[in-house]
Design a protein around this motif. Structure first.
Motif, PDB file in Angstrom:
ATOM      1  N   LEU A  69      59.149  20.844 -22.415  1.00 50.80           N
ATOM      2  CA  LEU A  69      58.037  20.943 -21.465  1.00 50.80           C
ATOM      3  C   LEU A  69      57.854  19.590 -20.802  1.00 50.80           C
ATOM      4  O   LEU A  69      57.590  18.596 -21.469  1.00 50.80           O
ATOM      5  N   SER A  70      58.013  19.553 -19.480  1.00 47.94           N
ATOM      6  CA  SER A  70      57.778  18.297 -18.766  1.00 47.94           C
ATOM      7  C   SER A  70      56.435  18.360 -18.062  1.00 47.94           C
ATOM      8  O   SER A  70      56.040  19.403 -17.529  1.00 47.94           O
ATOM      9  N   VAL A  71      55.732  17.236 -18.083  1.00 48.78           N
ATOM     10  CA  VAL A  71      54.440  17.084 -17.407  1.00 48.78           C
ATOM     11  C   VAL A  71      54.633  15.974 -16.381  1.00 48.78           C
ATOM     12  O   VAL A  71      54.927  14.836 -16.731  1.00 48.78           O
ATOM     13  N   ASP A  72      54.490  16.335 -15.104  1.00 50.18           N
ATOM     14  CA  ASP A  72      54.782  15.391 -14.029  1.00 50.18           C
ATOM     15  C   ASP A  72      53.606  15.223 -13.081  1.00 50.18           C
ATOM     16  O   ASP A  72      52.991  16.211 -12.654  1.00 50.18           O
ATOM     17  N   ILE A  73      53.307  13.976 -12.754  1.00 49.94           N
ATOM     18  CA  ILE A  73      52.415  13.627 -11.642  1.00 49.94           C
ATOM     19  C   ILE A  73      53.187  12.560 -10.876  1.00 49.94           C
ATOM     20  O   ILE A  73      53.933  12.853  -9.962  1.00 49.94           O
ATOM     21  N   ASN A  74      52.952  11.286 -11.235  1.00 50.19           N
ATOM     22  CA  ASN A  74      53.941  10.250 -11.003  1.00 50.19           C
ATOM     23  C   ASN A  74      54.515   9.911 -12.368  1.00 50.19           C
ATOM     24  O   ASN A  74      55.726   9.912 -12.540  1.00 50.19           O
ATOM     25  N   PRO A  75      53.648   9.669 -13.359  1.00 52.38           N
ATOM     26  CA  PRO A  75      54.220   9.596 -14.709  1.00 52.38           C
ATOM     27  C   PRO A  75      54.942  10.904 -15.017  1.00 52.38           C
ATOM     28  O   PRO A  75      54.489  11.981 -14.640  1.00 52.38           O
ATOM     29  N   SER A  76      56.067  10.796 -15.651  1.00 47.47           N
ATOM     30  CA  SER A  76      56.812  11.968 -16.104  1.00 47.47           C
ATOM     31  C   SER A  76      56.970  11.867 -17.604  1.00 47.47           C
ATOM     32  O   SER A  76      57.565  10.909 -18.111  1.00 47.47           O
TER      33      SER A  76
END
Length: 236
Positions: A69-76
């Motif tokens: 599961l990846s969570v991306d905004i600018n932080p990944s």
């Protein structure tokens, strides 16, 4: 004899309850004088072997990666989940993500709890501004269930998160590139429209920038990224 048994048990990595129960049983046998020393030794060897096998198998069973599961905004940030959907690894896939992961204790937690702790953390909150695009991408044999749970999660609804699925081949390819699954998936679509776009270009862009760029080529009526089965909050 007692000391030898205690020393042997100290070498076994098992739960305290398992050690205590077996150790108490052996001591009782010794103190009651109902067993001869050779028999006690056989019991000890068998018990140690049994605990070793249980612990070794249990460790491998628990730590086998099943889902990502990846969570991306600018932080990944990417979570590796076991068969029970607990986080067995949390890794930053870019410098911002690495900085955040170092500040949080996310492994060993159920994945929805880990997502909540991550998104609600002070370190992540500064990225959740007005044009932030919170994106969850799941690669899993049970992606439908995970996506449904994410759809109904408070953080997804509060921060208008969107959820997408990816196949396991894409997840492994993303890992080889040192990239989050979410960003890698958009890279695949973008590169199909514009072959000059590189992995490095996409890695350095925020999810808001990536999706804005992709929207120049696609629309919700196409059969590509935006029309994939997705869950969660609103599209930006």
């Amino acid at each position: 004899m007692k000391n030898k048994i205690r020393e042997s048990f100290d070498q076994i990595h098992a739960t305290g309850q398992m050690k205590a129960s077996t150790y108490s049983f052996l001591l009782q046998k010794i103190e009651n004088g109902t067993s001869k020393k050779p028999h006690i030794a056989r019991i000890l060897v068998a018990a140690c072997a049994f605990l070793f096998l249980c612990t070794s198998f249990g460790w491998r069973f628990w730590n086998t990666p099943i889902s990502y599961l990846s969570v991306d905004i600018n932080p990944s940030i990417e979570f590796t989940l076991n068969r029970f959907n607990y986080v067995i690894d949390a890794k930053g896939q870019n410098p911002d993500g690495e900085h955040i992961v170092k500040q949080l204790h996310l492994t060993g937690k159920k994945y929805l709890k880990a997502v909540e702790l991550l998104v609600e953390s002070d370190a992540m909150q500064k990225y959740l501004n007005n044009d932030a695009t919170l994106t969850f991408t799941v690669a899993s044999p049970e992606a439908e269930k995970l996506l449904k749970d994410l759809e109904n999660s408070p953080v997804s609804n509060q921060y208008h998160g969107t959820c997408h699925s990816a196949d396991m081949a894409s997840a492994h390819a993303a890992h080889q590139c040192g990239m989050s699954i979410g960003k890698y998936q958009i890279y695949l679509y973008l590169s199909a429209y514009d072959p000059s776009i590189t992995l490095e270009d996409c890695q350095s862009m925020t999810m808001h920038q990536l999706r804005s760029l992709l929207s120049r080529y696609e629309s919700p009526n196409t059969n590509d990224y935006y029309s994939q089965p997705h869950h969660g909050g609103h599209h930006h």
